[in-house]
Write a protein that holds these residues in place. Structure first.
Motif, short mmCIF file in Angstrom:
data_model
loop_
_atom_site.label_atom_id
_atom_site.label_comp_id
_atom_site.label_asym_id
_atom_site.label_seq_id
_atom_site.Cartn_x
_atom_site.Cartn_y
_atom_site.Cartn_z
N TYR A 4 0.87 -1.19 0.00
CA TYR A 4 0.00 0.00 0.00
C TYR A 4 0.90 1.23 0.00
CZ TYR A 4 -3.02 3.55 2.35
OH TYR A 4 -3.70 4.69 2.72
N ALA A 53 0.75 5.34 0.12
CA ALA A 53 -0.10 6.50 0.43
C ALA A 53 0.59 7.76 -0.04
CB ALA A 53 -0.37 6.58 1.93
N ALA A 89 -3.44 14.30 4.43
CA ALA A 89 -3.21 12.87 4.62
C ALA A 89 -2.08 12.62 5.61
CB ALA A 89 -2.88 12.20 3.28
N TYR A 114 -4.41 8.60 8.49
CA TYR A 114 -5.30 7.57 7.94
C TYR A 114 -4.56 6.47 7.19
CZ TYR A 114 -5.73 9.32 3.06
OH TYR A 114 -5.50 9.69 1.75
N PRO A 115 -3.45 6.75 6.48
CA PRO A 115 -2.75 5.63 5.85
C PRO A 115 -2.25 4.59 6.85
CG PRO A 115 -2.10 7.69 4.82
CD PRO A 115 -2.90 8.04 6.03
N HIS A 116 -1.67 5.04 7.96
CA HIS A 116 -1.20 4.09 8.96
C HIS A 116 -2.36 3.30 9.56
CE1 HIS A 116 2.64 6.25 8.77
NE2 HIS A 116 3.16 5.24 9.44
N ALA A 166 -3.59 0.75 6.97
CA ALA A 166 -2.63 -0.34 6.81
C ALA A 166 -2.70 -1.32 7.97
CB ALA A 166 -1.22 0.23 6.67
N LEU A 212 2.82 -0.85 4.34
CA LEU A 212 2.62 0.55 4.00
C LEU A 212 3.92 1.25 3.63
CD1 LEU A 212 0.87 3.19 3.94
CD2 LEU A 212 1.41 3.42 6.38
N ASP A 255 4.32 5.09 3.28
CA ASP A 255 3.65 6.38 3.44
C ASP A 255 4.61 7.48 3.01
OD1 ASP A 255 2.25 8.62 4.20
OD2 ASP A 255 2.14 8.12 6.32
N THR A 268 3.29 10.62 2.17
CA THR A 268 2.56 11.88 2.31
C THR A 268 3.48 12.95 2.89
OG1 THR A 268 1.74 11.24 4.50
CG2 THR A 268 0.36 10.69 2.60
N THR A 319 -3.61 5.26 -2.16
CA THR A 319 -4.52 6.36 -1.84
C THR A 319 -3.80 7.67 -2.12
OG1 THR A 319 -3.85 6.41 0.51
CG2 THR A 319 -5.79 5.08 -0.08
N ALA A 345 -10.04 6.94 7.95
CA ALA A 345 -9.63 5.53 7.84
C ALA A 345 -10.85 4.62 7.77
CB ALA A 345 -8.75 5.16 9.03
#
Length: 254
Positions: free
Chosen positions: A5, A7, A13, A36-38, A41, A48, A50, A52, A84, A246
């Motif tokens: 994933y 992000a 974000a 929200y990504p964490h 995930a 993840l 990330d 961002t 995302t 999330a």
């Protein structure tokens, strides 16, 4: 882990000021370990990446480095199950406009700073930026789809910051609040169009958060104010907002 994933996106974000900070986050990224990504995930068991970064624009996603970090899209290798992206607000100066609108009027006459404030508050400048953002958002969608043809790609739009028309949002004037709503609504519409035109999906965060604006009794975002250490950045998601986003992302996927 169920899949990779990545992000992408800006401070909306990243989650600046929401403790704790993500491990290894670059200086200035404002990346929270509970953005929200964490949270997504963790709940879905994804591996993840990330990337961002506060202040990011569509150019920083696609081709421009930011504070020495490569364009965000370079972390995509084609093996992703999920991507995302929350982007576009900095292209149009959405939150900077609201920041400027919340400043005392005399600031607009201060040398150097006043010129920037006046530019941010200029409706024509904001309209010109909004006119450019559909092309920029579509370019993001096409590039992500080309690099990760098998991924679920979700444009996650922006939490609602402002109350409905007719509801005061001090210290913003009614005129500035109306302009902010128009910027937010236009950005939401362009995000939906870009996703539809490029084979991506949208998580409708703006619609889901209408009753949780920054002036509400149960806010998912913060109000106008000065940045303070240890607190979520002004006019940005708080921890409750990140949990809500999330939830919406997970619901869209499951």
């Amino acid at each position: 882990m169920t899949g990779r994933y990545v992000a992408l996106g800006s401070s909306m974000a990243a989650g600046p000021g929401i403790r704790p900070t993500a491990s290894g986050a670059p200086f200035g990224s404002g990346r929270s370990a509970v953005n929200y990504p964490h949270l997504v995930a963790t709940r879905l068991g994804h591996d993840l990446a990330d990337v961002t970064f506060s202040g990011a624009t569509t150019a920083n996603v696609l081709h421009e480095a930011q504070r020495g970090t490569p364009p965000q899209i370079t972390r995509i290798d084609g093996t992703e199950e999920l991507i995302t992206v929350t982007i576009g607000g900095n292209d149009v100066g959405y939150v900077p406009f609201l920041f400027a609108a919340g400043l005392p009027r005399f600031v607009a006459s201060v040398p150097l700073l006043g010129g920037k404030v006046r530019e941010l508050l200029d409706p024509a400048a904001r309209d010109a930026a909004l006119d450019r953002v559909p092309t920029a958002l579509a370019a993001v969608g096409r590039a992500l789809r080309a690099k990760a043809p098998d991924a679920r790609i979700l444009f996650v739009d922006y939490l609602t910051l402002l109350p409905p028309a007719g509801t005061p949002a001090p210290p913003l004037s009614d005129t500035h609040a109306d302009t902010g709503r128009r910027i937010a609504d236009t950005l939401k519409r362009h995000t939906e169009t870009a996703a539809a035109d490029t084979g991506c999906e949208v998580v409708h965060v703006a619609d889901a958060s209408v009753d949780h604006h920054a002036w509400s009794a149960d806010p998912w975002t913060t109000r106008v104010g000065l940045p303070l250490p240890g607190r979520p950045a002004p006019l940005h998601p708080n921890a409750a907002g990140m949990r809500a986003v999330a939830d919406l992302v997970v619901a869209a996927l499951t």
